[in-house]
Design a protein around this motif. Structure first.
Motif, PDB file in Angstrom:
ATOM      1  N   CYS A  59       2.969 -21.720 -21.890  1.00 38.84           N
ATOM      2  CA  CYS A  59       4.763 -21.494 -21.791  1.00 38.84           C
ATOM      3  C   CYS A  59       4.576 -21.404 -19.766  1.00 38.84           C
ATOM      4  O   CYS A  59       4.430 -20.197 -19.592  1.00 38.84           O
ATOM      5  N   ALA A  60       5.551 -21.721 -19.064  1.00 35.32           N
ATOM      6  CA  ALA A  60       6.137 -22.133 -17.717  1.00 35.32           C
ATOM      7  C   ALA A  60       6.340 -20.231 -17.721  1.00 35.32           C
ATOM      8  O   ALA A  60       6.159 -19.390 -16.364  1.00 35.32           O
ATOM      9  N   GLY A  61       7.271 -20.564 -18.413  1.00 36.44           N
ATOM     10  CA  GLY A  61       8.551 -18.912 -18.214  1.00 36.44           C
ATOM     11  C   GLY A  61       7.594 -17.549 -18.521  1.00 36.44           C
ATOM     12  O   GLY A  61       7.960 -16.488 -18.595  1.00 36.44           O
ATOM     13  N   TYR A  62       6.587 -17.863 -19.344  1.00 37.66           N
ATOM     14  CA  TYR A  62       5.498 -16.593 -19.639  1.00 37.66           C
ATOM     15  C   TYR A  62       4.804 -14.980 -18.807  1.00 37.66           C
ATOM     16  O   TYR A  62       4.170 -16.425 -18.054  1.00 37.66           O
ATOM     17  N   VAL A  63       4.670 -14.215 -18.696  1.00 33.66           N
ATOM     18  CA  VAL A  63       3.676 -13.858 -17.571  1.00 33.66           C
ATOM     19  C   VAL A  63       3.298 -13.013 -18.708  1.00 33.66           C
ATOM     20  O   VAL A  63       2.155 -13.460 -17.892  1.00 33.66           O
ATOM     21  N   LYS A  64       3.462 -12.025 -18.767  1.00 30.91           N
ATOM     22  CA  LYS A  64       2.508 -11.508 -20.302  1.00 30.91           C
ATOM     23  C   LYS A  64       2.862 -10.567 -21.144  1.00 30.91           C
ATOM     24  O   LYS A  64       3.719 -10.710 -21.823  1.00 30.91           O
ATOM     25  N   GLY A  65       1.829 -10.233 -21.586  1.00 29.39           N
ATOM     26  CA  GLY A  65       2.596  -9.201 -23.382  1.00 29.39           C
ATOM     27  C   GLY A  65       1.728  -9.923 -24.285  1.00 29.39           C
ATOM     28  O   GLY A  65       1.707 -11.381 -24.293  1.00 29.39           O
ATOM     29  N   ARG A  66       1.862  -9.362 -25.287  1.00 29.61           N
ATOM     30  CA  ARG A  66       1.070  -9.768 -26.558  1.00 29.61           C
ATOM     31  C   ARG A  66       2.071 -10.082 -27.383  1.00 29.61           C
ATOM     32  O   ARG A  66       3.097  -9.575 -27.868  1.00 29.61           O
ATOM     33  N   GLY A 109       5.189 -10.035 -34.290  1.00 25.61           N
ATOM     34  CA  GLY A 109       6.440  -9.304 -32.524  1.00 25.61           C
ATOM     35  C   GLY A 109       5.418  -9.005 -31.895  1.00 25.61           C
ATOM     36  O   GLY A 109       4.652 -10.178 -31.537  1.00 25.61           O
ATOM     37  N   GLY A 110       6.224  -8.496 -31.120  1.00 21.24           N
ATOM     38  CA  GLY A 110       5.619  -8.201 -29.217  1.00 21.24           C
ATOM     39  C   GLY A 110       6.211  -8.067 -28.372  1.00 21.24           C
ATOM     40  O   GLY A 110       7.544  -7.972 -28.741  1.00 21.24           O
ATOM     41  N   VAL A 111       6.871  -7.226 -27.680  1.00 15.81           N
ATOM     42  CA  VAL A 111       7.138  -7.619 -26.284  1.00 15.81           C
ATOM     43  C   VAL A 111       6.989  -8.635 -25.115  1.00 15.81           C
ATOM     44  O   VAL A 111       5.510  -7.899 -25.035  1.00 15.81           O
ATOM     45  N   LEU A 112       7.499  -9.011 -24.654  1.00 20.65           N
ATOM     46  CA  LEU A 112       6.833 -10.158 -23.783  1.00 20.65           C
ATOM     47  C   LEU A 112       7.454  -9.603 -22.392  1.00 20.65           C
ATOM     48  O   LEU A 112       8.845 -10.061 -22.397  1.00 20.65           O
ATOM     49  N   THR A 113       6.635 -10.050 -21.010  1.00 14.44           N
ATOM     50  CA  THR A 113       7.548 -10.773 -20.352  1.00 14.44           C
ATOM     51  C   THR A 113       7.838 -12.004 -19.958  1.00 14.44           C
ATOM     52  O   THR A 113       6.735 -12.336 -19.427  1.00 14.44           O
ATOM     53  N   VAL A 114       8.728 -12.194 -18.978  1.00 12.00           N
ATOM     54  CA  VAL A 114       8.797 -13.521 -19.609  1.00 12.00           C
ATOM     55  C   VAL A 114       9.842 -13.779 -17.952  1.00 12.00           C
ATOM     56  O   VAL A 114      10.445 -12.432 -16.604  1.00 12.00           O
ATOM     57  N   THR A 115       9.647 -15.067 -16.947  1.00  8.84           N
ATOM     58  CA  THR A 115      10.637 -15.185 -15.792  1.00  8.84           C
ATOM     59  C   THR A 115      11.811 -15.342 -15.581  1.00  8.84           C
ATOM     60  O   THR A 115      12.316 -15.523 -17.030  1.00  8.84           O
ATOM     61  N   GLY A 116      13.013 -14.556 -14.775  1.00  9.23           N
ATOM     62  CA  GLY A 116      13.949 -14.863 -15.142  1.00  9.23           C
ATOM     63  C   GLY A 116      14.862 -13.863 -14.643  1.00  9.23           C
ATOM     64  O   GLY A 116      14.063 -12.136 -14.471  1.00  9.23           O
ATOM     65  N   THR A 117      15.488 -13.465 -13.084  1.00  9.16           N
ATOM     66  CA  THR A 117      16.350 -12.229 -13.059  1.00  9.16           C
ATOM     67  C   THR A 117      17.430 -11.895 -13.306  1.00  9.16           C
ATOM     68  O   THR A 117      18.041 -10.963 -13.444  1.00  9.16           O
ATOM     69  N   VAL A 162       7.058 -17.684 -44.277  1.00  8.36           N
ATOM     70  CA  VAL A 162       8.107 -17.689 -43.555  1.00  8.36           C
ATOM     71  C   VAL A 162       7.536 -16.196 -43.602  1.00  8.36           C
ATOM     72  O   VAL A 162       7.305 -15.298 -44.260  1.00  8.36           O
ATOM     73  N   ALA A 163       8.209 -16.292 -42.114  1.00 12.25           N
ATOM     74  CA  ALA A 163       7.889 -14.713 -41.456  1.00 12.25           C
ATOM     75  C   ALA A 163       8.902 -14.095 -40.537  1.00 12.25           C
ATOM     76  O   ALA A 163       9.635 -15.391 -40.285  1.00 12.25           O
ATOM     77  N   ASP A 164       9.151 -13.104 -40.742  1.00 11.63           N
ATOM     78  CA  ASP A 164      10.458 -12.423 -40.031  1.00 11.63           C
ATOM     79  C   ASP A 164       9.409 -12.498 -38.612  1.00 11.63           C
ATOM     80  O   ASP A 164       8.539 -11.992 -37.829  1.00 11.63           O
ATOM     81  N   VAL A 165      10.726 -12.834 -37.116  1.00 11.11           N
ATOM     82  CA  VAL A 165      10.282 -13.057 -36.176  1.00 11.11           C
ATOM     83  C   VAL A 165      11.088 -11.767 -35.946  1.00 11.11           C
ATOM     84  O   VAL A 165      11.987 -11.630 -35.770  1.00 11.11           O
ATOM     85  N   ARG A 166      10.565 -10.661 -34.548  1.00 10.71           N
ATOM     86  CA  ARG A 166      10.591  -9.707 -34.277  1.00 10.71           C
ATOM     87  C   ARG A 166      10.032  -9.626 -32.685  1.00 10.71           C
ATOM     88  O   ARG A 166       8.694  -8.466 -32.776  1.00 10.71           O
TER      89      ARG A 166
END
Length: 150
Positions: free
Chosen positions: A51-58, A72-80, A108-112
């Motif tokens: 994805c173009a907006g994805y920067v980092k994270g797992r 789950g996971g914590v991702l960093t995405v583009t945007g101000t 079916v999975a929970d998405v967090r």
């Protein structure tokens, strides 16, 4: 005098028989096949990486017999600003969901998942903030499938 101890033994025997029956029935219940979490996690991570907006994270996947499957996971995405972060996060969620759906017999999975801004790490969005949950408190892959029309 003998009636009291005898009735306790009969009740104990009934409880033991019921317990045995319940345990036997629980063993006969159909169980869902567990997923290969490492392989699935790699697939979903590849979807996010594309994805173009994805920067980092797992992107992380957990599969438990008691809790079920959780993405789950914590991702960093583009945007101000909030809108830009929401757009980039939506792109990542759609890619992850499409990859999830493409897998054979994916439950079916929970998405967090949480997305944070590259410009302002305090600006964060959770999946629940980005997409309304369908029928419960937690957003599921079914909710995301419906949201993105997949």
């Amino acid at each position: 005098m003998d009636a009291a101890p005898r009735s306790r033994w009969v009740i104990g025997r009934r409880e033991a028989l019921m317990g045995g029956l319940i345990a036997w029935l629980a063993g006969c219940a159909p169980r869902r096949q567990r997923i290969d979490t490492e392989a699935v996690q790699a697939e979903l991570q590849a979807a996010a990486d594309g994805c173009a907006g994805y920067v980092k994270g797992r992107v992380q996947v957990q599969d438990s017999g008691q809790v079920g499957t959780v993405i789950g996971g914590v991702l960093t995405v583009t945007g101000t600003g909030r809108e830009e972060v929401a757009a980039a996060f939506s792109e990542v969620l759609e890619a992850i969901t499409a990859r999830w759906i493409a897998m054979d017999d994916a439950p079916v999975a929970d998405v967090r998942v949480e997305a944070r801004s590259t410009a302002d790490p305090s600006l964060a969005l959770t999946t629940a903030e980005a997409v309304a949950a369908g029928g419960g408190a937690t957003v599921t892959t079914d909710d995301l499938r419906e949201r993105f029309g997949l």
